[in-house]
Motif scaffolding. Structure first.
Motif, short mmCIF file in Angstrom:
data_model
loop_
_atom_site.label_atom_id
_atom_site.label_comp_id
_atom_site.label_asym_id
_atom_site.label_seq_id
_atom_site.Cartn_x
_atom_site.Cartn_y
_atom_site.Cartn_z
N TYR A 117 0.86 -1.18 0.00
CA TYR A 117 0.00 0.00 0.00
C TYR A 117 0.89 1.23 0.00
CZ TYR A 117 -4.70 -1.85 0.85
OH TYR A 117 -5.92 -2.44 0.74
N LYS A 156 -2.15 8.42 1.30
CA LYS A 156 -3.38 8.12 0.59
C LYS A 156 -4.38 9.21 0.96
CE LYS A 156 -5.61 3.72 -0.40
NZ LYS A 156 -5.95 2.45 0.23
N ALA A 183 -7.73 10.57 2.23
CA ALA A 183 -8.71 9.99 3.14
C ALA A 183 -10.05 9.78 2.44
CB ALA A 183 -8.89 10.91 4.33
N CYS A 242 -0.49 3.76 9.28
CA CYS A 242 -1.84 3.96 8.78
C CYS A 242 -2.10 3.10 7.54
CB CYS A 242 -2.05 5.44 8.46
SG CYS A 242 -3.76 5.89 8.36
N ALA A 243 -1.08 2.94 6.69
CA ALA A 243 -1.24 2.10 5.49
C ALA A 243 -1.50 0.65 5.91
CB ALA A 243 0.00 2.20 4.62
N GLU A 274 -4.98 0.47 6.98
CA GLU A 274 -5.94 0.60 5.89
C GLU A 274 -6.19 -0.72 5.16
OE1 GLU A 274 -4.24 3.84 3.79
OE2 GLU A 274 -5.59 5.29 4.72
N TYR A 275 -5.19 -1.60 5.21
CA TYR A 275 -5.40 -2.92 4.60
C TYR A 275 -6.56 -3.62 5.28
CZ TYR A 275 -4.66 -7.85 3.61
OH TYR A 275 -4.85 -9.16 3.26
N LEU A 292 -8.88 -2.12 7.09
CA LEU A 292 -10.07 -1.28 6.84
C LEU A 292 -10.74 -1.71 5.54
CD1 LEU A 292 -11.71 1.44 7.41
CD2 LEU A 292 -10.11 2.47 5.82
N ASP A 293 -9.92 -1.90 4.50
CA ASP A 293 -10.47 -2.28 3.20
C ASP A 293 -11.11 -3.65 3.24
OD1 ASP A 293 -9.66 0.09 2.27
OD2 ASP A 293 -7.93 -0.62 1.15
N ARG A 309 -7.43 10.18 7.86
CA ARG A 309 -7.53 8.82 7.30
C ARG A 309 -8.22 7.87 8.27
NH1 ARG A 309 -1.49 8.07 5.11
NH2 ARG A 309 -2.08 5.92 4.70
N SER A 310 -8.38 8.28 9.52
CA SER A 310 -9.18 7.49 10.46
C SER A 310 -10.63 7.74 10.13
CB SER A 310 -8.92 7.92 11.89
OG SER A 310 -7.55 7.89 12.13
N ILE A 364 -11.20 2.85 11.24
CA ILE A 364 -9.90 3.05 11.88
C ILE A 364 -10.11 4.05 13.02
CG2 ILE A 364 -7.56 3.93 11.64
CD1 ILE A 364 -7.52 3.06 8.81
#
Lengths: 133, 512
Positions: free
Chosen positions: B133, B137, B139, B249-250, B253-254, B256-257, B306-307, B319
């Motif tokens: 990732y 990125k 948000a 955070c990346a 995010e994995y 999260l996705d 990004r949260s 997140i």
């Protein structure tokens, strides 16, 4: 305002293009006087460097280094010249040849800030890392 | 046998025949200046912002050194060097990789300690993942989000009752050094066991001994089964500290996705701002207030934005961020604290006075807020917490007032007595998070006056005994956790249990 070496080089190119040799001689003399007056004489090396770049850019000339394992014959160089002229859409290619036996074969072209690596050494290295994966 | 051998040889031959080393044009540049983790490179036309730059130099361990382009100027590119910059010399070649900086992500990261580039540093071998990732990125936008409604149970009474945190919220933990900011975050991580949460702990410029201690504690409580630790030590270059929270955070995010819930702790963002200031000054960006560069607000806002809590159509993951800020001598009006306070959805303010009085965790109930509020509490907690917050607030007011005179009317005295018990109840040991069901029982018995005849110094003992008794005899604690509310049956049973328990005690104060 301070004048940087790039601006000096550009100015030099603008006044010197399409002029005869003796005219240029006079101009250079004037430029040196200006440089002394502006206390910029120490920049002369930089200005020469910049001028080289400006000249090549304006005149469509690209300095190219050709690295090869063995000395290349005229025919190959001619082919490379043609290839670069077509690829870069420029008027002239200044080729400097250099020899590096470690390459084993093939050539590496360096022009501007680009590199085109067609050496056997790199190919073998890539092949090795592919086999590993 | 020989057939197989021939087959292998045949395959090898055809593969080699078919192998075509593709010829790629690469953009290169030359290092014209290097030092303090920064390199200035001429050339590199067409280089992208935050593109990875590969140096043609190997460091002591034989690994290639990478950098990230941060400044694209008229005739040079400013690059931060990730890793050992001592091996880079003037005149070295730098190659543009045409890739934005990215980190490996995936299930394999769980339970590991990695550096900010995603490489394992816990000595348990390399991490093999297939997914990468980008560390930066944009948000998720308004359309993809929904409002926060599910709770994150931190297991800390003072927080779960007064400053509830929801999944997808950003709650700042702020306070001076040594007041237990990290302790709160670690307790929250430990309490996520069995709550369907993945955790990421990002240590930015922390002492490695401290992080080793944290890892050991997490392992001891079985919390490493769902936790990833991103570590940049105090001796790592500023460039690595700067990208650490984005890498963390990346990694989050994995999950999260995949529609999962993640809790991420940034410990701490003041050090992050300091390392960014270092980089910016070295890159000769103009300094502003407190010598921080102009975009230091954006530095944290883009990270914390990004949260999020995504809606069902986007997987429904979340997140939750717990950024930590260390203040100097309680100064919350310094540049970075005010910035981060304004970005987050509330803050937990830790106070030295409370801490040294022995009220640990030293959460200041007046200054701590959660802008999401009771939307992120289960019904049972909502019911008791409102009253608790009121009692605590009244106590604070009266306690200051009561110092002037001792002749107080009965009503005031009663409030003071109650308040003292609230404060006592909020005391909690480190690494001892409490299930939400147990918290509700404690608060319920307090606000309904069942603790009024328990001496203040016996509150802790009383609470522990009560929990044990109820846990052994009934399923109330579980029921509250599952149903989320106290219905009539549970209430009846609970009252009976509390009365039973109290009848066995000897230390109760006689009614006057």
């Amino acid at each position: 305002m301070k004048i940087n070496s790039k601006q000096y080089a550009l100015a030099l190119y603008e006044i010197a293009k399409d002029k005869k040799k003796n005219e240029i001689e006079l101009m250079i003399k004037n430029l040196v006087n200006v440089l002394i007056a502006n206390n910029d004489i120490s920049k002369v090396d930089e200005i020469m460097n910049e001028f080289d770049k400006v000249w090549n850019y304006k005149e469509g000339v690209v300095d190219t280094t050709v690295l090869s394992a063995k000395k290349l014959d005229e025919k190959t160089l001619e082919l490379l010249n043609k290839y670069l002229l077509g690829k870069l859409e420029i008027k002239k290619v200044d080729i400097i040849t250099d020899i590096d036996e470690k390459l084993l074969g093939g050539v590496i072209l360096k022009y501007g800030d680009k590199i085109l690596d067609g050496s056997i050494k790199t190919k073998l290295n890539n092949f090795k890392s592919r086999l590993k994966n | 046998m020989s057939n197989t051998k021939d087959f292998i040889l045949e395959q090898l031959k055809t593969q080699i025949d078919n192998y075509q080393g593709e010829l790629k044009e690469q953009t290169v540049g030359t290092v014209i200046e290097v030092g303090d983790g920064i390199a200035r490179i001429s050339g590199l036309s067409e280089v992208m912002m935050s593109e990875m730059i590969e140096f043609d130099t190997k460091d002591n361990s034989g690994k290639k050194v990478f950098g990230v382009a941060l400044n694209l100027e008229e005739d040079s590119v400013g690059v931060i060097i990730l890793g050992n910059y001592e091996s880079i010399k003037e005149g070295d070649t730098a190659i543009a990789t045409k890739k934005i900086l990215e980190v490996p992500v995936g299930e394999e990261m769980i339970g590991r300690v990695v550096n900010s580039l995603g490489d394992a540093i816990d000595g348990k071998g390399d991490i093999k993942t297939s997914t990468h990732y980008p560390i930066e990125k944009i948000a998720p936008g308004v359309i993809a989000r929904e409002s926060v409604f599910e709770p994150v149970q931190t297991g800390i009474k003072a927080i779960d009752s007064m400053v509830p945190i929801g999944r997808g919220q950003r709650e700042l933990i702020i306070g001076d050094r040594q007041l237990g900011k990290t302790a709160i975050a670690i307790d929250a991580i430990i309490n996520q066991k069995g709550q369907n949460m993945k955790c990421v702990y990002v240590a930015i410029g922390q002492k490695e001994s401290k992080v080793a201690g944290i890892v050991a504690k997490l392992e001891e409580h079985g919390a490493m089964e769902y936790t990833t630790i991103v570590l940049t030590g105090a001796s790592d270059p500023a460039a690595l500290s700067y990208i650490a929270p984005y890498s963390g955070c990346a990694i989050a995010e994995y999950f999260l996705d995949k529609g999962e819930d993640v809790l991420i702790v940034y410990d701490d963002l003041s050090k992050h701002a300091v390392s960014y200031r270092e980089i910016s000054l070295l890159l000769r960006r103009p300094p502003g207030r407190e010598a921080y560069p102009g975009d230091v607000f954006y530095l944290h806002s883009r990270l914390l934005e990004r949260s999020c809590k995504l809606n069902k159509d986007n997987g429904g993951g979340s997140i939750t961020a717990l950024p930590i800020i260390e203040t100097q001598a309680g100064d919350v009006s310094a540049y970075i604290p005010t910035n981060v306070i304004s970005i987050t959805d509330g803050q937990i303010y830790l106070e030295p006075d409370l801490f040294y009085q022995g009220n640990r965790p030293a959460v200041n109930a007046g200054l701590s807020v959660s802008r999401v509020g009771s939307a992120a509490q289960i019904k049972a907690m909502k019911k008791v917490a409102g009253k608790i917050r009121l009692e605590a607030a009244q106590y604070r007011e009266l306690a200051a007032f009561a110092q002037f005179g001792s002749d107080l009317d009965k009503e005031t005295q009663k409030k003071l007595e109650r308040g003292a018990r609230v404060v006592e109840l909020f005391k909690q040991d480190q690494f001892a998070p409490l299930l939400v069901g147990k918290q509700v029982i404690s608060f319920y018995s307090l606000i309904n006056g069942y603790m009024d005849d328990v001496p203040v110094e016996k509150i802790v003992e009383f609470e522990k005994g009560l929990h044990e008794k109820i846990e052994n005899n009934t399923s109330i604690i579980k029921d509250i956790g599952i149903k989320g509310e106290i219905d009539e049956n549970i209430e009846k049973e609970l009252i009976k249990e509390i009365k039973d328990y109290k009848s066995t005690l000897e230390y109760l104060i006689e009614n006057k």
